[in-house]
Motif scaffolding. Structure first.
Motif, PDB file in Angstrom:
ATOM      1  N   LEU A 136       1.005  -0.978   0.120  1.00 34.68           N
ATOM      2  CA  LEU A 136      -0.098   0.128   0.350  1.00 34.68           C
ATOM      3  C   LEU A 136       0.768   0.851   0.011  1.00 34.68           C
ATOM      4  O   LEU A 136       0.130   1.915  -0.859  1.00 34.68           O
ATOM      5  CB  LEU A 136      -0.949  -0.344   1.574  1.00 34.68           C
ATOM      6  CG  LEU A 136      -1.872   1.527   1.045  1.00 34.68           C
ATOM      7  CD1 LEU A 136      -2.956   0.968  -0.026  1.00 34.68           C
ATOM      8  CD2 LEU A 136      -2.527   1.311   2.874  1.00 34.68           C
ATOM      9  N   THR A 137       1.841   1.195   0.862  1.00 29.66           N
ATOM     10  CA  THR A 137       2.659   2.507   0.910  1.00 29.66           C
ATOM     11  C   THR A 137       3.156   2.305  -0.703  1.00 29.66           C
ATOM     12  O   THR A 137       3.405   3.699  -0.883  1.00 29.66           O
ATOM     13  CB  THR A 137       4.190   2.297   2.189  1.00 29.66           C
ATOM     14  OG1 THR A 137       3.242   1.796   3.277  1.00 29.66           O
ATOM     15  CG2 THR A 137       5.010   3.154   2.144  1.00 29.66           C
ATOM     16  N   GLY A 138       3.785   1.344  -0.897  1.00 29.89           N
ATOM     17  CA  GLY A 138       4.446   1.932  -2.242  1.00 29.89           C
ATOM     18  C   GLY A 138       3.900   2.116  -3.570  1.00 29.89           C
ATOM     19  O   GLY A 138       3.756   3.011  -4.420  1.00 29.89           O
ATOM     20  N   LEU A 139       2.461   2.148  -3.183  1.00 29.40           N
ATOM     21  CA  LEU A 139       1.184   2.313  -4.597  1.00 29.40           C
ATOM     22  C   LEU A 139       1.248   3.809  -4.131  1.00 29.40           C
ATOM     23  O   LEU A 139       0.776   4.405  -5.319  1.00 29.40           O
ATOM     24  CB  LEU A 139       0.031   1.393  -4.545  1.00 29.40           C
ATOM     25  CG  LEU A 139       0.061   0.034  -4.319  1.00 29.40           C
ATOM     26  CD1 LEU A 139      -1.570  -1.154  -4.624  1.00 29.40           C
ATOM     27  CD2 LEU A 139       0.819  -0.083  -6.483  1.00 29.40           C
ATOM     28  N   LEU A 140       0.455   4.017  -3.068  1.00 30.45           N
ATOM     29  CA  LEU A 140       0.315   5.132  -2.992  1.00 30.45           C
ATOM     30  C   LEU A 140       1.422   6.380  -3.073  1.00 30.45           C
ATOM     31  O   LEU A 140       1.251   7.395  -3.448  1.00 30.45           O
ATOM     32  CB  LEU A 140      -0.137   5.563  -1.411  1.00 30.45           C
ATOM     33  CG  LEU A 140      -1.405   4.886  -1.404  1.00 30.45           C
ATOM     34  CD1 LEU A 140      -1.666   4.831   0.354  1.00 30.45           C
ATOM     35  CD2 LEU A 140      -2.405   5.249  -1.854  1.00 30.45           C
ATOM     36  N   ALA A 141       2.798   5.894  -2.927  1.00 29.11           N
ATOM     37  CA  ALA A 141       3.926   6.435  -3.422  1.00 29.11           C
ATOM     38  C   ALA A 141       3.810   7.494  -4.214  1.00 29.11           C
ATOM     39  O   ALA A 141       4.274   8.286  -4.796  1.00 29.11           O
ATOM     40  CB  ALA A 141       4.960   5.697  -2.156  1.00 29.11           C
ATOM     41  N   GLU A 142       3.122   5.996  -5.417  1.00 30.98           N
ATOM     42  CA  GLU A 142       3.465   6.624  -7.051  1.00 30.98           C
ATOM     43  C   GLU A 142       1.835   7.197  -7.437  1.00 30.98           C
ATOM     44  O   GLU A 142       2.125   6.684  -8.676  1.00 30.98           O
ATOM     45  CB  GLU A 142       3.601   5.376  -7.307  1.00 30.98           C
ATOM     46  CG  GLU A 142       5.053   4.095  -7.138  1.00 30.98           C
ATOM     47  CD  GLU A 142       5.128   2.862  -7.665  1.00 30.98           C
ATOM     48  OE1 GLU A 142       4.463   2.511  -8.185  1.00 30.98           O
ATOM     49  OE2 GLU A 142       6.147   2.074  -7.448  1.00 30.98           O
ATOM     50  N   ASP A 143       1.364   7.442  -6.512  1.00 29.88           N
ATOM     51  CA  ASP A 143      -0.133   8.100  -6.559  1.00 29.88           C
ATOM     52  C   ASP A 143      -1.000   6.808  -7.894  1.00 29.88           C
ATOM     53  O   ASP A 143      -1.847   7.806  -8.309  1.00 29.88           O
ATOM     54  CB  ASP A 143       0.066   9.452  -7.144  1.00 29.88           C
ATOM     55  CG  ASP A 143      -1.116  10.212  -7.539  1.00 29.88           C
ATOM     56  OD1 ASP A 143      -2.553   9.392  -6.508  1.00 29.88           O
ATOM     57  OD2 ASP A 143      -1.853  10.796  -8.342  1.00 29.88           O
ATOM     58  N   ARG A 144      -0.942   5.739  -7.564  1.00 30.33           N
ATOM     59  CA  ARG A 144      -1.562   4.840  -8.333  1.00 30.33           C
ATOM     60  C   ARG A 144      -2.771   4.107  -7.477  1.00 30.33           C
ATOM     61  O   ARG A 144      -2.887   3.245  -6.881  1.00 30.33           O
ATOM     62  CB  ARG A 144      -1.246   3.751  -8.614  1.00 30.33           C
ATOM     63  CG  ARG A 144       0.294   3.585  -9.239  1.00 30.33           C
ATOM     64  CD  ARG A 144       1.631   2.364  -9.013  1.00 30.33           C
ATOM     65  NE  ARG A 144       1.086   1.121  -9.712  1.00 30.33           N
ATOM     66  CZ  ARG A 144       1.310   0.047  -9.464  1.00 30.33           C
ATOM     67  NH1 ARG A 144       2.653  -0.232  -9.162  1.00 30.33           N
ATOM     68  NH2 ARG A 144       0.929  -1.412  -9.991  1.00 30.33           N
ATOM     69  N   ARG A 145      -3.666   5.634  -7.509  1.00 29.33           N
ATOM     70  CA  ARG A 145      -4.631   5.046  -6.556  1.00 29.33           C
ATOM     71  C   ARG A 145      -5.488   4.083  -6.475  1.00 29.33           C
ATOM     72  O   ARG A 145      -6.381   3.581  -6.022  1.00 29.33           O
ATOM     73  CB  ARG A 145      -5.129   6.534  -6.282  1.00 29.33           C
ATOM     74  CG  ARG A 145      -5.048   7.563  -6.033  1.00 29.33           C
ATOM     75  CD  ARG A 145      -6.055   9.046  -5.618  1.00 29.33           C
ATOM     76  NE  ARG A 145      -5.272  10.425  -4.646  1.00 29.33           N
ATOM     77  CZ  ARG A 145      -5.250  11.263  -4.181  1.00 29.33           C
ATOM     78  NH1 ARG A 145      -6.711  11.142  -4.403  1.00 29.33           N
ATOM     79  NH2 ARG A 145      -5.068  12.011  -4.101  1.00 29.33           N
ATOM     80  N   GLY A 146      -6.276   3.912  -8.029  1.00 29.04           N
ATOM     81  CA  GLY A 146      -7.325   2.577  -8.155  1.00 29.04           C
ATOM     82  C   GLY A 146      -6.694   1.446  -7.545  1.00 29.04           C
ATOM     83  O   GLY A 146      -7.350   0.328  -7.332  1.00 29.04           O
ATOM     84  N   ASP A 147      -5.594   1.155  -8.299  1.00 31.90           N
ATOM     85  CA  ASP A 147      -4.796   0.459  -7.602  1.00 31.90           C
ATOM     86  C   ASP A 147      -4.344   0.178  -6.073  1.00 31.90           C
ATOM     87  O   ASP A 147      -4.010  -1.212  -5.712  1.00 31.90           O
ATOM     88  CB  ASP A 147      -2.866  -0.117  -8.488  1.00 31.90           C
ATOM     89  CG  ASP A 147      -2.962  -0.554  -9.680  1.00 31.90           C
ATOM     90  OD1 ASP A 147      -3.510  -0.962 -10.693  1.00 31.90           O
ATOM     91  OD2 ASP A 147      -1.738   0.362 -10.612  1.00 31.90           O
ATOM     92  N   ALA A 148      -4.670   1.098  -5.302  1.00 35.40           N
ATOM     93  CA  ALA A 148      -4.670   1.220  -3.859  1.00 35.40           C
ATOM     94  C   ALA A 148      -5.642   0.612  -3.582  1.00 35.40           C
ATOM     95  O   ALA A 148      -5.852  -0.483  -2.579  1.00 35.40           O
ATOM     96  CB  ALA A 148      -4.077   2.337  -4.214  1.00 35.40           C
ATOM     97  N   VAL A 149      -6.248   1.326  -4.668  1.00 32.61           N
ATOM     98  CA  VAL A 149      -8.464   0.498  -3.889  1.00 32.61           C
ATOM     99  C   VAL A 149      -8.232  -1.081  -3.706  1.00 32.61           C
ATOM    100  O   VAL A 149      -8.908  -1.482  -3.424  1.00 32.61           O
ATOM    101  CB  VAL A 149      -9.334   1.271  -4.664  1.00 32.61           C
ATOM    102  CG1 VAL A 149     -10.910   1.150  -3.916  1.00 32.61           C
ATOM    103  CG2 VAL A 149      -9.124   2.251  -4.239  1.00 32.61           C
TER     104      VAL A 149
END
Length: 264
Positions: A136-149
């Motif tokens: 989650l930390t990695g995805l949000l750092a890359e602003d990959r919001r859809g992938d985080a959800v």
């Protein structure tokens, strides 16, 4: 939400109250806003003033960097002050972890109740939590919001085909908009296990509830929460799952909060 209260760090918190009785503040879980708990607030409103609010970063509330769980505790403190200086508190799922931390922090509460706070109770669950936090930390750092959800929905056990359908739904943009707050819920849950020492600092009656049709580990976690608190009570609602029916939960909460008020 028709009202806003400014938290200690200047963040506006949107909220509203249903009913005129003693205040109960309802804390929503991950990917939820205050509106999610409106049906429960409505079911409680004949006996209490049920307060729903948008946690910071969601709905009508603002957000202020840097985030810390303590800031969300301050949000609850501001709401308590806005509704008379004392209140009961209820949190669902990861919102329950925040409610427990607020209670352990010594806020002016009369009682606290939680429903299925998803602490890890086995090594497998702890490892899964660590992996989730890292990804989650990695995805949000890359602003990959859809992938985080999508990652969060996978953690809840949602099948891939349902997640694919959710991505195509009109609600998906709203889910992406609050995806950064997934990190807030993750932080509230700490490193995974039940924080027994911290819960030992809770000085008010606590009710920890689980659904009888939920996975066994959720009931184990709920019982462990109750066991860790000095005045903890554990309750199971037959036939209920993590998506608990407000009409089933509300009478249980009402009786608990009524009883603690009279005892006080």
């Amino acid at each position: 939400m028709d009202k806003k209260t400014v938290s200690r760090d200047g963040t506006p918190i949107a909220h509203e109250r249903l009913g005129d009785g003693p205040a109960i503040i309802l804390v929503a879980g991950a990917m939820c806003t205050g509106a999610t708990l409106a049906p429960l607030a409505e079911a409680l409103s004949d006996r209490f003033g049920a307060v729903v609010y948008d946690r910071r970063g969601r709905g009508g509330s603002g957000d202020t960097a840097p985030f810390a769980v303590a800031r969300e505790v301050e949000d609850i403190a501001a709401l308590i002050e806005a509704y008379g200086g004392s209140a009961a508190l209820f949190g669902v799922s990861s919102g329950g972890a925040l409610a427990l931390e607020a209670a352990a922090s010594g806020l002016p509460l009369t009682a606290v109740a939680v429903y299925e706070t998803p602490f890890a109770v086995h090594d497998e669950g702890r490892a899964e939590r660590r992996d989730y936090t890292e990804r989650l930390t990695g995805l949000l750092a890359e602003d990959r919001r859809g992938d985080a959800v999508e990652l969060f929905l996978s953690l809840t056990g949602m099948p891939p085909e349902m997640i694919a359908g959710a991505r195509r739904s009109p609600a998906w943009p709203d889910m992406e908009a609050i995806a950064p707050t997934l990190a807030y819920d993750d932080a509230a849950l700490g490193d995974g296990p039940v924080p027994t020492e911290r819960l030992g600092a809770i000085g008010v009656p606590l009710l920890s509830v689980a659904g009888g049709a939920s996975p066994e580990w959720m009931r184990e976690a709920a019982r462990a929460v109750a066991d860790a608190a000095p005045e903890g009570t554990y309750r199971v609602l037959d036939g209920q799952t993590h998506m608990v029916d407000p009409q089933v939960l509300a009478p249980v909460l009402a009786d608990f909060f009524d009883g603690t008020a009279k005892a006080g």
